[in-house]
Design an enzyme around this catalytic site. Structure first.
Site, PDB file in Angstrom:
ATOM      1  N   THR A 154     -39.581  12.647  -6.929  1.00 45.16           N
ATOM      2  CA  THR A 154     -38.854  13.687  -7.674  1.00 45.16           C
ATOM      3  C   THR A 154     -37.615  14.043  -6.860  1.00 45.16           C
ATOM      4  O   THR A 154     -37.730  14.599  -5.766  1.00 45.16           O
ATOM      5  CB  THR A 154     -39.721  14.948  -7.866  1.00 45.16           C
ATOM      6  OG1 THR A 154     -40.934  14.574  -8.505  1.00 45.16           O
ATOM      7  CG2 THR A 154     -38.993  15.981  -8.699  1.00 45.16           C
ATOM      8  N   LYS A 197     -38.317  15.593 -15.621  1.00 46.49           N
ATOM      9  CA  LYS A 197     -39.265  16.064 -14.599  1.00 46.49           C
ATOM     10  C   LYS A 197     -38.892  17.466 -14.089  1.00 46.49           C
ATOM     11  O   LYS A 197     -39.741  18.349 -13.998  1.00 46.49           O
ATOM     12  CB  LYS A 197     -39.282  15.052 -13.445  1.00 46.49           C
ATOM     13  CG  LYS A 197     -40.057  15.468 -12.219  1.00 46.49           C
ATOM     14  CD  LYS A 197     -41.543  15.445 -12.443  1.00 46.49           C
ATOM     15  CE  LYS A 197     -42.275  16.006 -11.240  1.00 46.49           C
ATOM     16  NZ  LYS A 197     -43.693  16.182 -11.486  1.00 46.49           N
ATOM     17  N   LYS A 232     -39.143  22.913  -3.882  1.00 46.42           N
ATOM     18  CA  LYS A 232     -38.138  21.836  -3.916  1.00 46.42           C
ATOM     19  C   LYS A 232     -37.701  21.555  -5.358  1.00 46.42           C
ATOM     20  O   LYS A 232     -36.514  21.464  -5.655  1.00 46.42           O
ATOM     21  CB  LYS A 232     -38.733  20.559  -3.306  1.00 46.42           C
ATOM     22  CG  LYS A 232     -37.763  19.376  -3.339  1.00 46.42           C
ATOM     23  CD  LYS A 232     -38.433  18.053  -3.031  1.00 46.42           C
ATOM     24  CE  LYS A 232     -39.166  17.505  -4.223  1.00 46.42           C
ATOM     25  NZ  LYS A 232     -39.490  16.069  -4.141  1.00 46.42           N
ATOM     26  N   LEU A 283     -41.164   8.754  -2.362  1.00 42.17           N
ATOM     27  CA  LEU A 283     -40.757   9.408  -1.116  1.00 42.17           C
ATOM     28  C   LEU A 283     -40.568  10.908  -1.325  1.00 42.17           C
ATOM     29  O   LEU A 283     -40.415  11.362  -2.466  1.00 42.17           O
ATOM     30  CB  LEU A 283     -39.447   8.755  -0.644  1.00 42.17           C
ATOM     31  CG  LEU A 283     -39.626   7.272  -0.268  1.00 42.17           C
ATOM     32  CD1 LEU A 283     -38.320   6.514  -0.382  1.00 42.17           C
ATOM     33  CD2 LEU A 283     -40.227   7.151   1.126  1.00 42.17           C
ATOM     34  N   PRO A 284     -40.566  11.687  -0.218  1.00 40.67           N
ATOM     35  CA  PRO A 284     -40.541  13.142  -0.378  1.00 40.67           C
ATOM     36  C   PRO A 284     -39.301  13.681  -1.110  1.00 40.67           C
ATOM     37  O   PRO A 284     -39.436  14.467  -2.041  1.00 40.67           O
ATOM     38  CB  PRO A 284     -40.586  13.663   1.060  1.00 40.67           C
ATOM     39  CG  PRO A 284     -41.157  12.551   1.869  1.00 40.67           C
ATOM     40  CD  PRO A 284     -40.741  11.280   1.187  1.00 40.67           C
TER      41      PRO A 284
HETATM   42  P1  NAD Z   1     -46.173  12.809   0.828  1.00 41.19           P
HETATM   43  O1  NAD Z   1     -45.404  13.577   1.830  1.00 41.19           O
HETATM   44  O2  NAD Z   1     -47.661  12.853   0.844  1.00 41.19           O
HETATM   45  O3  NAD Z   1     -45.768  11.242   0.909  1.00 41.19           O
HETATM   46  C1  NAD Z   1     -44.482  10.788   1.187  1.00 41.19           C
HETATM   47  C2  NAD Z   1     -44.608   9.610   2.134  1.00 41.19           C
HETATM   48  O4  NAD Z   1     -43.308   9.086   2.374  1.00 41.19           O
HETATM   49  C3  NAD Z   1     -45.195   9.999   3.490  1.00 41.19           C
HETATM   50  O5  NAD Z   1     -46.323   9.187   3.777  1.00 41.19           O
HETATM   51  C4  NAD Z   1     -44.046   9.726   4.469  1.00 41.19           C
HETATM   52  O6  NAD Z   1     -44.491   9.241   5.733  1.00 41.19           O
HETATM   53  C5  NAD Z   1     -43.259   8.670   3.723  1.00 41.19           C
HETATM   54  N1  NAD Z   1     -41.875   8.562   4.144  1.00 41.19           N
HETATM   55  C6  NAD Z   1     -40.965   9.539   4.392  1.00 41.19           C
HETATM   56  N2  NAD Z   1     -39.781   9.001   4.727  1.00 41.19           N
HETATM   57  C7  NAD Z   1     -39.960   7.657   4.697  1.00 41.19           C
HETATM   58  C8  NAD Z   1     -39.099   6.560   4.949  1.00 41.19           C
HETATM   59  N3  NAD Z   1     -37.820   6.728   5.309  1.00 41.19           N
HETATM   60  N4  NAD Z   1     -39.603   5.316   4.811  1.00 41.19           N
HETATM   61  C9  NAD Z   1     -40.898   5.125   4.444  1.00 41.19           C
HETATM   62  N5  NAD Z   1     -41.763   6.124   4.198  1.00 41.19           N
HETATM   63  C10 NAD Z   1     -41.288   7.372   4.325  1.00 41.19           C
HETATM   64  O7  NAD Z   1     -45.605  13.267  -0.594  1.00 41.19           O
HETATM   65  P2  NAD Z   1     -46.290  13.041  -2.024  1.00 41.19           P
HETATM   66  O8  NAD Z   1     -47.130  14.217  -2.368  1.00 41.19           O
HETATM   67  O9  NAD Z   1     -46.836  11.663  -2.078  1.00 41.19           O
HETATM   68  O10 NAD Z   1     -44.983  13.161  -2.965  1.00 41.19           O
HETATM   69  C11 NAD Z   1     -44.055  12.088  -3.077  1.00 41.19           C
HETATM   70  C12 NAD Z   1     -43.079  12.416  -4.188  1.00 41.19           C
HETATM   71  O11 NAD Z   1     -43.800  12.607  -5.418  1.00 41.19           O
HETATM   72  C13 NAD Z   1     -42.276  13.711  -3.962  1.00 41.19           C
HETATM   73  O12 NAD Z   1     -40.960  13.499  -4.394  1.00 41.19           O
HETATM   74  C14 NAD Z   1     -43.008  14.736  -4.837  1.00 41.19           C
HETATM   75  O13 NAD Z   1     -42.156  15.780  -5.264  1.00 41.19           O
HETATM   76  C15 NAD Z   1     -43.462  13.877  -5.996  1.00 41.19           C
HETATM   77  N6  NAD Z   1     -44.648  14.374  -6.706  1.00 41.19           N
HETATM   78  C16 NAD Z   1     -45.734  14.827  -6.016  1.00 41.19           C
HETATM   79  C17 NAD Z   1     -46.845  15.303  -6.717  1.00 41.19           C
HETATM   80  C18 NAD Z   1     -48.063  15.824  -5.986  1.00 41.19           C
HETATM   81  O14 NAD Z   1     -48.953  16.393  -6.637  1.00 41.19           O
HETATM   82  N7  NAD Z   1     -48.169  15.628  -4.679  1.00 41.19           N
HETATM   83  C19 NAD Z   1     -46.845  15.289  -8.116  1.00 41.19           C
HETATM   84  C20 NAD Z   1     -45.726  14.767  -8.796  1.00 41.19           C
HETATM   85  C21 NAD Z   1     -44.637  14.321  -8.075  1.00 41.19           C
END
Ligand code: NAD
Length: 296
Positions: free
Chosen positions: A95, A170, A245, A64-65
């Site tokens: 994260t 991380k 973030k 999740l975000p």
């Molecule tokens: P994203 O925004 O693409 O995906 C998050 C998903 O969570 C979205 O589809 C959103 O609709 C869903 N969501 C939000 N609230 C929700 C809820 N209450 N119930 C169900 N679903 C819900 O983000 P992402 O890029 O997939 O990143 C996710 C996590 O991974 C973050 O914490 C980010 O910091 C971490 N991360 C991302 C990357 C990257 O390259 N994108 C790399 C490493 C770590």
């Protein structure tokens, strides 16, 4: 084994697809219709609430975000801890700050549900390819229990210590990454302004002591690294707002233990400014734009 996957966005969506490709049955939930559509196309079973997905699950994975979403999904009104059976395992791969996952783990413990953190490195490319690194914060026994399922989505599953230490690893890694990317951007922009060809400069850095991941794999100057976001207008990478973030998480954690993070604070301000300039969704290597003349 029943696996529930909550948060099927850029990262979670790809990770869930790898579980499905490995022959696992996965029950999923996300707020986004588009995310659910992709999940169904790959063979996932869509549920209408987090609780419905977690019903009778052996393992729950969340991606999740930010911390508020993670708290909501585990502890909120439709939260999964209320519905999970004793003995189930929850792995949060988002994260977030170390304290939030410790709080959730404590709430889980009261119901004999094991909760641990396993944030990832490797970005969306690693999520797609199934080559992520997972940084697991858990007891030795829980770490062993996470390995079979995490290995279906990644190539390294590292035990960092007790619950919360995955997040510590991380956010410290990303603190260094934000600073090193900014350092490479500053050096590349200066060199080019002083008259050296950017390819020649990158070649020297990458065979000298300035070499790092940001110079060698993800150079912020366009067309140095063919596959880097800088070579495709800073699209489809690790978003500037996510780097902001993560820097915020590191600085907040540092404040709690009264540890100085001088460069982190400075780089956080640069990323804050980049977001204000409308580049929140560009790859974080676009920080180099802070050092270049404004585009007309
Ligand atoms: P994203 O925004 O693409 O995906 C998050 C998903 O969570 C979205 O589809 C959103 O609709 C869903 N969501 C939000 N609230 C929700 C809820 N209450 N119930 C169900 N679903 C819900 O983000 P992402 O890029 O997939 O990143 C996710 C996590 O991974 C973050 O914490 C980010 O910091 C971490 N991360 C991302 C990357 C990257 O390259 N994108 C790399 C490493 C770590």
């Amino acid at each position: 084994m029943k696996i529930a996957f909550i948060g099927l966005g850029n990262m979670g969506g790809c990770m869930a697809q790898n579980l499905l490709k490995a022959g696992q049955q996965v029950w999923g939930y996300d707020l986004s219709e588009v995310a659910l559509q992709h999940f169904t196309e790959g063979g996932g079973i869509v549920c209408s609430t987090p609780q419905a997905a977690a019903q009778e699950a052996d393992i729950v994975i969340t991606m999740l975000p930010a911390a508020k979403h993670v708290r909501d999904v585990y502890l909120g009104e439709d939260g999964v801890l209320a519905t999970l059976k004793a003995g189930s395992l929850c792995i949060d791969c988002s994260t977030i700050d170390p304290q939030t996952i410790k709080d959730i783990a404590e709430a889980g413990e009261a119901k004999q549900i094991v909760v641990c953190d396993a944030p990832v490195s490797g970005g969306t490319i690693g999520a797609q390819a199934g080559t992520l690194t997972f940084m697991v914060g858990a007891s030795e026994q829980t770490y062993e229990a996470t390995k079979p399922v995490l290995s279906l989505m990644g190539k390294n599953v590292v035990h960092c210590g007790a619950v919360g230490t995955g997040q510590v690893a991380k956010i410290c890694n990303n603190l260094i990454l934000g600073i090193s990317m900014t350092a490479v951007a500053e050096g590349m922009a200066l060199g080019v302004k002083l008259g050296i060809d950017p390819h020649a400069l990158a070649g020297v850095i990458n065979s000298s002591s300035g070499r790092c991941w940001s110079s060698e794999v993800c150079n912020p100057w366009p067309d140095i690294c063919a596959n880097a976001p800088a070579s495709r207008d800073y699209q489809d990478g690790f978003a500037t707002q996510l780097m902001l973030k993560d820097l915020g998480l590191a600085i907040e954690a540092a404040g709690q233990v009264k540890q100085p993070v001088l460069l982190g604070g400075l780089v956080q301000q640069l990323y804050q400014q980049l977001c204000l300039q409308g580049h929140a969704n560009l790859d974080f290597s676009s920080i180099i734009q802070q050092y270049l003349p404004a585009q007309k």
